[in-house]
Design a protein around this motif. Structure first.
Motif, short mmCIF file in Angstrom:
data_model
loop_
_atom_site.label_atom_id
_atom_site.label_comp_id
_atom_site.label_asym_id
_atom_site.label_seq_id
_atom_site.Cartn_x
_atom_site.Cartn_y
_atom_site.Cartn_z
N PHE A 149 0.87 -1.16 0.00
CA PHE A 149 0.00 0.00 0.00
C PHE A 149 0.91 1.22 0.00
O PHE A 149 1.71 1.41 0.93
CB PHE A 149 -0.93 -0.05 1.21
CG PHE A 149 -1.82 -1.25 1.15
CD1 PHE A 149 -3.06 -1.18 0.53
CD2 PHE A 149 -1.40 -2.46 1.67
CE1 PHE A 149 -3.86 -2.31 0.44
CE2 PHE A 149 -2.21 -3.59 1.58
CZ PHE A 149 -3.44 -3.51 0.97
N GLU A 162 1.58 5.43 -0.79
CA GLU A 162 1.04 6.78 -0.92
C GLU A 162 2.04 7.60 -1.73
O GLU A 162 3.22 7.67 -1.39
CB GLU A 162 0.82 7.41 0.45
CG GLU A 162 0.22 8.81 0.37
CD GLU A 162 -0.04 9.43 1.73
OE1 GLU A 162 -0.68 10.49 1.75
OE2 GLU A 162 0.40 8.87 2.74
N PHE A 174 -3.17 7.12 -3.53
CA PHE A 174 -2.94 5.82 -2.91
C PHE A 174 -2.95 4.73 -3.97
O PHE A 174 -3.84 4.70 -4.82
CB PHE A 174 -3.99 5.53 -1.83
CG PHE A 174 -3.83 6.42 -0.64
CD1 PHE A 174 -2.99 6.06 0.40
CD2 PHE A 174 -4.51 7.63 -0.56
CE1 PHE A 174 -2.82 6.89 1.49
CE2 PHE A 174 -4.35 8.47 0.52
CZ PHE A 174 -3.50 8.10 1.56
N GLU A 189 -2.13 0.39 -4.76
CA GLU A 189 -1.98 -0.96 -4.20
C GLU A 189 -1.32 -1.81 -5.28
O GLU A 189 -1.73 -1.81 -6.43
CB GLU A 189 -3.34 -1.53 -3.83
CG GLU A 189 -3.26 -2.90 -3.20
CD GLU A 189 -4.63 -3.45 -2.82
OE1 GLU A 189 -4.69 -4.65 -2.50
OE2 GLU A 189 -5.62 -2.71 -2.85
N PRO A 249 0.74 3.43 4.89
CA PRO A 249 1.34 3.17 3.57
C PRO A 249 2.78 3.68 3.46
O PRO A 249 3.20 4.58 4.18
CB PRO A 249 0.42 3.92 2.61
CG PRO A 249 -0.25 4.95 3.43
CD PRO A 249 -0.34 4.40 4.83
#
Length: 132
Positions: free
Chosen positions: A12, A14, A23, A25, A95
């Motif tokens: 995760f 940022e 953000f 993933e 993150p």
């Protein structure tokens, strides 16, 4: 709902750049260039074509003293885990932070977001009694 063990290998991230906070993933096994492809899809190639993807070794950024952050380039030819970005450092609730650095900058340009108000009492975690 996933428990914490189900996030193994998931990252995760940022992205802090200018006044944008994005953000992402992805997976530990993905190459660094996958981050560039994701960001190109968001920002457009023209905006980030000449940027270097950068990170701090801890994945955290001191927003109060941005000059104190030690940024290093992300090697886009190796996996994110080989770049030091692991699921231990890139959790959903904490993150890993990366940014974009341009040749005319010594540090990335990051604008702080406003500080959120404190959580209301009703939303704070309830303390559990000690059952000794």
């Amino acid at each position: 709902m996933k428990n914490k063990d189900n996030f193994q290998g998931e990252l995760f991230i940022e992205v802090l750049w200018r006044n944008r906070h994005i953000f992402l993933e992805t997976k530990e096994s993905e190459p660094g260039k996958e981050l560039r492809l994701m960001l190109t899809g968001i920002f457009g190639e023209g905006e980030i074509k000449n940027a270097t993807l950068v990170k701090t070794s801890s994945g955290k950024v001191n927003m109060e003293d941005q000059a104190s952050n030690k940024w290093e380039a992300i090697n886009e030819g190796i996996s994110l885990s080989d770049n030091g970005i692991t699921s231990v450092k890139a959790r959903p609730n904490d993150p890993f932070v990366i940014s974009l650095l341009f040749s005319d900058e010594s540090v990335p340009t990051i604008t702080s977001l406003s500080v959120p108000p404190p959580l209301p009492d009703s939303m704070r975690a309830q303390e559990t009694p000690n059952m000794d």
